[in-house]
Design an enzyme around this catalytic site. Structure first.
Site, PDB file in Angstrom:
ATOM      1  N   LYS A   1       3.799  -1.708   5.523  1.00  9.40           N
ATOM      2  CA  LYS A   1       4.318  -1.579   4.165  1.00  9.40           C
ATOM      3  C   LYS A   1       3.615  -2.516   3.191  1.00  9.40           C
ATOM      4  CE  LYS A   1       8.925   0.175   5.068  1.00  9.40           C
ATOM      5  NZ  LYS A   1      10.340  -0.167   5.096  1.00  9.40           N
ATOM      6  N   GLU A   2       2.772  -3.395   3.747  1.00  8.83           N
ATOM      7  CA  GLU A   2       2.097  -4.329   2.840  1.00  8.83           C
ATOM      8  C   GLU A   2       0.644  -3.877   2.659  1.00  8.83           C
ATOM      9  OE1 GLU A   2       3.241  -8.436   3.578  1.00  8.83           O
ATOM     10  OE2 GLU A   2       5.160  -7.763   4.370  1.00  8.83           O
ATOM     11  N   MET A   3      -0.283  -4.496   3.448  1.00  4.80           N
ATOM     12  CA  MET A   3      -1.676  -4.062   3.242  1.00  4.80           C
ATOM     13  C   MET A   3      -2.073  -2.914   4.165  1.00  4.80           C
ATOM     14  SD  MET A   3      -3.332  -7.756   2.696  1.00  4.80           S
ATOM     15  CE  MET A   3      -3.771  -8.302   1.057  1.00  4.80           C
TER      16      MET A   3
ATOM     17  N   HIS B   1       0.800  -5.430   8.195  1.00  6.50           N
ATOM     18  CA  HIS B   1       2.087  -4.779   7.997  1.00  6.50           C
ATOM     19  C   HIS B   1       1.916  -3.439   7.287  1.00  6.50           C
ATOM     20  CE1 HIS B   1       6.209  -4.054   6.902  1.00  6.50           C
ATOM     21  NE2 HIS B   1       6.589  -5.097   7.648  1.00  6.50           N
TER      22      HIS B   1
ATOM     23  N   VAL C   1       0.843  -1.191   0.000  1.00 10.10           N
ATOM     24  CA  VAL C   1       0.000   0.000   0.000  1.00 10.10           C
ATOM     25  C   VAL C   1       0.878   1.241   0.000  1.00 10.10           C
ATOM     26  CG1 VAL C   1      -1.468   1.346   1.548  1.00 10.10           C
ATOM     27  CG2 VAL C   1      -1.995  -1.039   1.109  1.00 10.10           C
TER      28      VAL C   1
END
Lengths: 1316, 350
Positions: free
Chosen positions: B156-158, B154, B114
């Protein structure tokens, strides 16, 4: 209720017990238990399998770890299943079994971690073991290997393999040693040997580690711990099983018990129903019995009719079916108030029987009365179930009652209306009735009085106050004798014991046997009547006495019969015998003087018509002896008929001959006095003119002489001449004013002026005098005082000068404060202003307060000697203020000081510009330090600074100021401004300023100085010390504000440059003037004065010459003497005005010795523009000329193209429109313009000097264009002119350049000052 | 009127329903007591794919053609796996980084989450992940269910969180309905994870040529491939890449025979590997041995994505893990063997 609650609680408790028992009995779940046992068995198996797989993996029998991982996952699954099945056993917690579980969990996690490490290390070990032989063989296979090395490698290989089987430290050491020697023996670049060594290292280290892991894994006591856990679990389960059995039993028992109870309840219910039915039947029967006799109805709890009997319908006319289901309200007659039924419902609602008489309405709208009894029947809980109403029709009785009641009321009403007290007593003399009036009169309340023996209660004494026994009661005796008693000499006693006279009537009734049955007594309180009788008598006596004494003749005119009764005094006045007479009006008027008759008769008419309240007339009548006598008649209409016509009029006639004679004497005296006063005034006015003319010469010439080189002695003498002449002029002026006031010629102007400027200028002239005496002169104008007002500034100035002058004169030390404050109390558009002059002088004793305002007097005759003066000043001031609609008042304490003050209502022109300063707020919130030893001055300054929302701190000495400045600097809030008084004890303002300059931490503060007396060199000293402002006290608000704004770097709102003689000469525009004056001295004087001021003067000896000069030459203005031979000033001016063409208008200033009121108006009327009185005051002359110079416009004439008609300096509205109201753009353009304009002027000047016409034309053209942006017409025109003239050269060019420069500087100022 | 006011009668009269309820209750209780009170409870089924395999004693064994899984949950999981609403701004789904057709990875050096957030390690494949003994490179998740937590939360992820995800999914009527059908407690975070994990377990890739070979079809592999398989075992690759997944069942240190990280340089925290999980110095640089199934499709390689090609990866492994030289011929044969490991997903060749 309580029982039911208790029972309910019991039921809830029983149900809760059931639920609890149920939950307890389900604690043991056999199937789940079997699951758990199974899990434990599996756990044991899997654990064993895990160990087995680890061993297999260690020895290479297991080629992959999937089985190992699968088993680990299976154990994890079993543990989770255990936790899920029995969370209270197999989870983290504090119980013994939970602790055992946690321990198991821990052991298993430990084991898992070891297995992970085992897996990694084992893989590596296996790899190296597999590769090691291959690598060894590879090394052997290499060509360069010696046989000894080959043997060593072989031996190494064997030992490593042996190590794999049986690891021993000795073997490991041997291998290591061998490896090192092999490595050392091999060539440096033998990569194969390095690799081999690495793998040997791995085998040596990992082999031991892996074996350790295997040992640890297999020895971890997971299995044993699982066994312990299971044992604990088994124990708990067995206990629980036993408990659950108990609970089940209890549950069964409780359930049985409750079932039995329910059965019993049902049976009981059955029986209750039966009893209820029987009761209802009984009720039916009772109702039947009732129906036969009465009006019966039954309603339910809510009042709904359930039953009515036949009789009910009969009486109410409603059919039964119409009533059933209805409320009893259908019968409501509306007669009874709501509270009546409320009370009824409350009674029966509580189960009590209610009884009452109710008025009901039949169906046809007629009413009937019933005597009603309502019996409530209650249910088991004590709530009403049914209301049974039993009624009897009592309508007939009710009607009878009503009839009797109304009759009784009728009589009572009569007795109350009588307005007399009335009581009735029976044969025994006891009261049986009294009316309200009797109650009021006697102070007894009816209910208390009835039944009491009347005589002994209220009729106990005679009018004289002696006791009156019942047997002597005059009422009784009169009634007994005559059957009736009329008495008005009796007194009754009130309840409170007070006594009052009564007039009474009594009558008795007797029984058949002649016995007294009842006596009625009606009585009135006649104390008022008695009082009136007495009063009337006294009044009559007084009136007679008054008439007698006053000498008034009384008359009473019966208008209808036209007969006038005249009292005896009238004939006496006429000189006859004192006798009353009766005459007709006509006869009366016959005696009136023919000249007065018509008036006297005319004056009668409005009084007769009622237009005026009184008839009042003075006329002469002929006495019997033929002489005339003045009579004042005064009368009033006292009776009118229904149409309002007067029927009777009465009045008095008085002989006023004496008064009339006195009046006549006064009038003639007044006329004589007025005449004399007029003569005196005219004389004085004339005198003043005659005196002023030579005075002008004296003062003016002395002034001029003083400006020349003189010896010390000469200067001294001349100064004395000057001061004497000034004094003389002052006295003359005072006398003149006084004479004007005396002769009523003092008029007050009503023009627009700036209050603040007037006050400030006035104070400035006085300040010098005050400071010479070392007095503080303070001016305070409150911020809410409007600045521009209508009034007479000259006269106000005169008053202030006089009051302050007096204050200075009579004050030796201290201060003089002049203040203007606004008071409330006038309508919009005007301000009520209070002017006060306070001093700290000798004061004035109370008894002198009045006399000092009188002409030619001072507080003390001796003061005149001490202080000098005509003593006219205050009188004049008081008169002036009186003419302005105020009054000078005085308060004073001897030895402390005096305050003169007056209040004036002044129409407001516009609000104070100070208000605008306050809006700007640019200096708001700045901290200011004020250092002044004078408390009043500190207070004034503080107030002024607060008005501008600054933050003043005041201190009283230089030392304190230093401390405060240091403190503020330390606190990190240094002062932006310090205002220092110069004259302070110990440390004066200059010393303080010097100290401030020495301390760098005060560098941020701007310093301003206030001084009471200017010293030579002060300015230089200020500059040296970096003082930003230097102001003379008294400081006016706007002046101080300007100074602060300037000092703090703000543009001045309005520049008021300090005026000095020198600056005047420099700044003024030089004018070409025409002076018309016949007097040689005055000519010389005026010429010198004007030339000194830098003007050019042409002299005309009379008006005619003046007109000629004007026609042939150009002048900026004409100074015109009024009184001149050949053609006077007025005529000359009129002539000039006639000859003037178009817009041309030359300013004409009158110079006249006529200082009289109206002279100015006269001058203006004749077309003059200004007015100066002789002797010419240089200041005033300058002011007039300055106005002419400044205006520029009016001075323009056909010959003066350089003086342009008034053109706009700039039109910012237009500019803004052009720029779409863009401020940034505007600011930018202004900046550019200001930067560029001066260089262009320089270029023009250079071009002029060098004869470069093109350069001049070009710059002028550029300037014109630039000025066009601001619609600056003046600049544009000047520039245009210069452009067209360029190359022409000469004076015209120089003038045009000067003109452009002026216009340009005006425009520049306007641009800088312009507020967006 | 007679006194017939019995408290009981009034109570009963006013509360006839209470009486009936009481009777029913008591009767029910008695009935239950007579029956002996039995309840049915089922233990949780451990859904480990490994347990569904035949015990394998060789280095490896073929992937099973299919696993026993709840088809409805798999379908629901598939929906969720592809649903961007699991991310903060509805831009990222599981499938964004785990492209099934691309070997279960996104073939990027680092994945992008994201708002352009970049992850710390190379995204591992989701295919056959059910056979892995732990999840993530550093093994910090014991199960696939636990793994789902990672990317969802996370930043930096979702960059999402469960309340947010539940709220967003709850707006779509289909989800709550589907969950209610499959789970007693409807749509919860636990159940979302369960559905996704179930779907992921279904992602197995059987029937590779290697599997066919193992199942007895000797012609399924070419000669170099077969030779490569022999080398794979003899070089010791199979010491770690073993089991049904050819990896994924143990941790191993990266750089056994040489300092990989010193040589590579630019060491990051993610390079600590399992140490980040258990803080045991022994575990420094230990990573989960990755599965080699479909390895031809999952470039770039290693946790750091530092090896772009299969050959490069094999060379690194030979140098740092095996500590032995590998002739080019051997390397190419091993690579050929590894390329035979590409299987079929849902009957379709990858």
């Amino acid at each position: 209720m309580k029982i039911s609650l208790w029972k309910g609680g019991l039921w809830v408790a029983a149900l809760a017990a059931l639920v609890w028992l149920y939950l307890q009995s389900t604690q043991v779940d056999i199937e789940l238990h079997m699951h758990t046992v199974q899990h434990f068995e599996q756990l044991r198996q899997q654990d064993a399998r895990l160990n087995q797989y680890v061993l297999q993996a260690r020895y290479g029998q297991l080629k992959n770890y999937d089985l190992l991982v699968g088993t680990q996952q299976e154990i994890e699954r079993l543990l989770q299943a255990l936790t899920q099945d029995k969370p209270d056993f197999f989870s983290q917690g504090e119980t013994q079994i939970q602790q055992a579980f946690t321990r198991y969990r821990h052991l298993f996690d430990q084991k898992t971690e070891q297995i992970e490490q085992f897996k990694s290390h084992n893989a590596v070990l296996r790899n190296s073991l597999r590769y090691f032989p291959l690598a060894a063989h590879a090394s052997l296979a290499r060509a360069a290997v010696s046989s000894s090395r080959a043997a060593q490698l072989h031996s190494l290989l064997e030992e490593v393999l042996l190590f794999d089987q049986h690891a021993s430290p000795t073997l490991a050491a041997a291998i290591e040693k061998k490896m090192i020697s092999l490595k050392n023996a091999s060539p440096q670049q033998d990569a194969g040997m390095v690799e081999l060594a690495k793998h040997v290292d791995i085998i040596l280290s990992h082999k031991i580690e892996v074996d350790d892991f295997v040992r640890d894994i297999t020895q971890t006591e997971t299995n044993a711990q699982a066994g312990r856990l299971f044992q604990l679990y088994g124990g708990i389960f067995t206990r629980r099983e036993q408990q659950a059995a108990h609970y089940k039993l209890a549950l069964a028992l409780l359930s049985g018990l409750m079932l039995a109870y329910v059965a019993w309840v049902l049976a009981k219910l059955q029986r209750s129903r039966r009893i209820l039915n029987e009761s209802l039947r009984e009720l039916e029967f009772q109702k039947f019995a009732l129906d036969q006799h009465s009006i019966v109805s039954i309603a339910d709890r809510s009042g709904k009719i359930l039953y009515t009997n036949e009789k009910f319908s009969e009486v109410s006319q409603y059919r039964r079916e119409e009533l059933l289901g209805q409320d009893h309200r259908v019968l409501n007659s509306g007669y009874h108030p709501g509270s009546f039924f409320k009370e009824m419902w409350a009674t029966i609602g509580h189960g009590q029987v209610w009884q009452g008489e109710v008025k009901n309405r039949r169906k046809d709208g007629s009413f009937y009365w019933v005597d009603s009894t309502i019996v409530p029947f209650m249910d088991a809980q004590g709530k009403p179930l049914r209301y049974v109403s039993i009624r009897t029709d009592i309508t007939a009785r009710k009607e009878l009652d009503a009839q009797m009641g109304s009759q009784r009321a009728f009589y009572e009403r009569i007795s109350e209306t009588l307005g007399e007290g009335l009581y009735v007593q029976d044969g025994e003399g006891l009261c049986i009735y009294m009316n309200a009036e009797a109650e009021r009169l006697l102070g007894w309340r009816r209910e208390d009085f009835i039944g009491k023996p009347v005589h002994n209660t209220i009729h106990t004494q005679t009018a004289e106050g002696s006791a009156l026994p019942a047997r002597d009661c005059p009422i009784f005796h009169h009634v007994k004798d005559t059957g009736v008693a009329h008495l008005d000499d009796q007194v009754f006693t009130r309840k409170d014991g007070s006594v009052f006279p009564v007039a009474l009537v009594s009558k008795a009734s007797y029984s058949e046997n002649g016995k007294l049955e009842q006596a009625v007594v009606a009585f009135q309180d006649i104390s008022e009547r008695k009082k009136n009788e007495l009063y009337m008598r006294l009044t009559q006596d007084r009136l007679n006495l008054a008439l007698e004494g006053s000498g008034l003749a009384l008359w009473d005119w019966d208008i209808a019969d036209d007969r006038i009764y005249l009292s005896a005094k009238w004939s006496e006045i006429l000189g006859g015998e004192a006798e009353e007479s009766l005459v007709r009006m006509e006869q009366l008027f016959e005696r009136v003087h023919p000249q007065d008759r018509a008036v006297a008769q005319a004056q009668l008419a409005p009084a007769l018509k009622g237009l005026v309240a009184y008839y009042s007339s003075e006329y002469r009548v002929k006495r019997n002896d033929g002489s005339w006598l003045w009579i004042h008649t005064h009368g009033k209409v006292v009776e009118r008929d229904a149409d309002g016509r007067a029927r009777r009029m009465t009045g008095t006639n008085a002989d006023i001959s004496v008064r009339k004679e006195a009046e006549a004497a006064i009038v003639s005296a007044k006329e004589a006095a007025e005449q004399s006063s007029r003569v005196k005034g005219d004389f004085l006015a004339n005198m003043s003119h005659e005196i002023r003319t030579p005075m002008n010469g004296i003062i003016g010439m002395t002034d001029l002489a003083l400006d020349t080189e003189l010896t010390h002695e000469q200067r001294e003498y001349l100064a004395l001449v000057k001061s004497s002449a000034d004094s003389l002029l002052h006295i003359i002026n005072d006398i003149l004013d006084f004479s004007k006031i005396e002769s009523g010629k003092m008029n007050i102007e009503n023009i627009e002026f700036s209050l603040e400027h007037m006050m400030r200028d006035t104070m400035k002239s006085l300040a010098v005098r005050a400071h010479q005496k070392h007095l503080e002169l303070l001016l305070h104008i409150a911020p809410d005082v409007p600045d521009h007002v209508f009034g007479d500034p000259g006269r106000m100035r005169q008053v202030i000068v006089n009051l302050v002058g007096n204050a200075i004169k009579f004050t030796e030390t201290g201060e003089i404060e002049v203040s203007v404050a606004r008071e409330t109390g006038v309508g919009e558009g005007s301000a009520r202003l209070r002017f006060s002059v306070r001093d700290t002088g000798i004061g004035i004793p109370q008894e002198k307060f009045q006399t000092i305002f009188e002409s030619f007097s001072q507080a003390d005759a001796s003061t005149t000697r001490n202080y000098g003066g005509t003593g006219l000043g205050l009188t004049i001031s008081a008169q002036i203020i009186a003419l302005m609609g105020g009054a000078i008042e005085l308060s004073s304490v001897v030895g402390t000081g005096s305050t003169f003050h007056f209040v004036l209502d002044m129409p407001i022109v516009s609000s104070s510009p100070l208000a605008e300063y306050q809006h700007t707020g640019r200096i708001a919130a700045l901290p200011v330090l004020v250092a002044d030893d004078n408390a009043t001055n500190r207070r004034l300054l503080e107030r002024m600074l607060l008005n501008w929302r600054m933050q003043p701190t005041v201190v009283a000495s230089g030392e304190e100021a230093l401390q405060e400045l240091q403190r503020a600097a330390k606190a990190g809030a240094p002062y932006s401004l310090a205002i220092l008084d110069v004259q302070m004890p110990d440390m004066d303002g200059f010393t303080l300023a010097e100290k401030l300059r020495q301390h760098p931490e005060f560098a941020g503060a701007t310093v301003m100085m206030l001084t009471s007396e200017g010293q030579r060199g002060d300015a230089a000293r200020c500059r040296e010390l970096g003082v930003a402002g230097y102001l003379m006290k008294p400081v006016a608000q706007s002046e101080l504000l300007d100074a602060i704004m300037t000092a703090l770097g703000e543009p001045e709102q309005e520049s008021v440059p300090l005026i000095t003689r020198h600056s005047l000469r420099e700044t003024r525009r030089k004018l070409n003037l025409l002076l018309a004056e016949d007097n040689q001295v005055n000519q010389t004087l005026a010429i010198r004065l004007l030339e000194k001021l830098g003007h050019q003067v042409t002299v005309a000896n009379n008006g005619k010459e003046a007109v000629q000069h004007w026609q042939s030459d150009h002048f900026d203005a004409i100074l015109m003497d009024v009184d001149m031979p050949v053609m006077n000033g007025y005529e000359a001016t009129e002539r000039i005005r006639e000859l003037e063409q178009g817009d041309a208008h030359i300013p004409v200033v009158a110079m006249t010795a006529h200082a009289m009121q109206g002279a100015r108006e006269e001058c203006l009327r004749h077309g003059m523009d200004g007015y100066l009185t002789k002797p010419i005051d240089t200041e005033a002359l300058w002011r007039e000329l300055e106005q002419i110079g400044r205006a520029g416009g009016p001075a323009a004439s056909r010959n003066a193209p350089s003086l342009a008609p008034p053109l706009a300096v700039a039109d910012f509205a237009k500019t803004r429109q052009t720029m779409d109201d863009n401020k940034e753009l505007f600011d930018e353009i202004v900046r550019l313009f200001l930067d560029d304009s001066s260089p262009h002027i320089e270029k023009i000047k250079n071009g002029l000097a060098q004869g470069d016409a093109d350069a001049v034309r070009h710059s002028a053209h550029t300037l014109k264009g630039m000025a066009g942006i601001f619609a600056a017409e003046r600049t544009m025109q000047a520039a245009e002119k210069l452009e067209s003239l360029a190359g022409a050269g000469g004076e015209e060019m120089t003038a045009a350049v000067a003109e452009l420069e002026i216009a340009l500087s005006e425009l520049e100022n306007a641009l800088r000052d312009y507020q967006w | 009127m007679n006194k017939l006011n019995s408290e009981t009668v009034r109570w009963i009269k006013s509360k006839p329903f209470a009486l009936v309820a009481l009777l029913v209750l008591v009767a029910g209780l008695v009935g239950w007591l007579l029956q002996g009170g039995k309840t049915q409870q089922t233990a949780t089924q451990w859904p480990a794919p490994l347990a569904q395999l035949k015990p394998g004693f060789e280095v490896t064994q073929p992937l099973p053609p299919q696993l026993k899984l709840d088809g409805d949950k798999v379908a629901l999981g598939a929906l969720l796996f592809n649903d961007v609403r699991l991310s903060l701004d509805d831009t990222i789904s599981c499938a964004s980084c785990h492209v099934l057709s691309a070997g279960g990875t996104d073939n990027r050096y680092r994945s992008v989450g994201v708002n352009g957030g970049v992850g710390g390690v190379n995204a591992p494949t989701v295919l056959n992940s059910g056979f892995n003994f732990v999840q993530f490179w550093d093994g910090r998740a014991a199960s696939l269910e636990a793994q789902v937590e990672g990317p969802v939360n996370h930043p930096k992820e979702m960059a999402a969180n469960w309340p947010l995800v539940l709220r967003k999914l709850g707006k779509d009527a289909a989800y709550p309905a589907a969950f209610s059908k499959l789970y007693a407690d409807g749509m919860t975070a636990t159940n979302i994870k369960d559905a996704i994990a179930t779907f992921e377990r279904s992602l197995i890739t059987p029937n590779s040529r290697f599997d066919q070979f193992l199942q007895g079809n000797a012609a399924a592999l070419t000669a170099p491939e077969k030779h490569g398989y022999d080398l794979f075992q003899s070089y010791g690759c199979a010491s770690c890449h073993q089991g049904v997944n050819l990896g994924g069942n143990m941790f191993e240190k990266m750089g056994l025979m040489g300092d990989y990280f010193a040589d590579r340089g630019n060491v990051t925290e993610a390079d600590n590997g399992r140490f980040n999980v258990n803080h045991n110095p022994e575990s420094l640089h230990e990573f989960r041995v990755p599965s080699l199934r479909n390895v031809a499709l999952t470039a770039p390689y290693f946790h750091d994505g530092n090896a772009a090609t299969l050959e490069e990866a094999i060379a690194v492994m030979a140098k740092y893990q095996l500590g032995r030289p590998m002739p080019a011929k051997d390397l190419s044969d091993i690579a050929a063997f590894l390329r035979s490991l590409t299987g079929e997903l849902a009957g379709q060749p990858l």
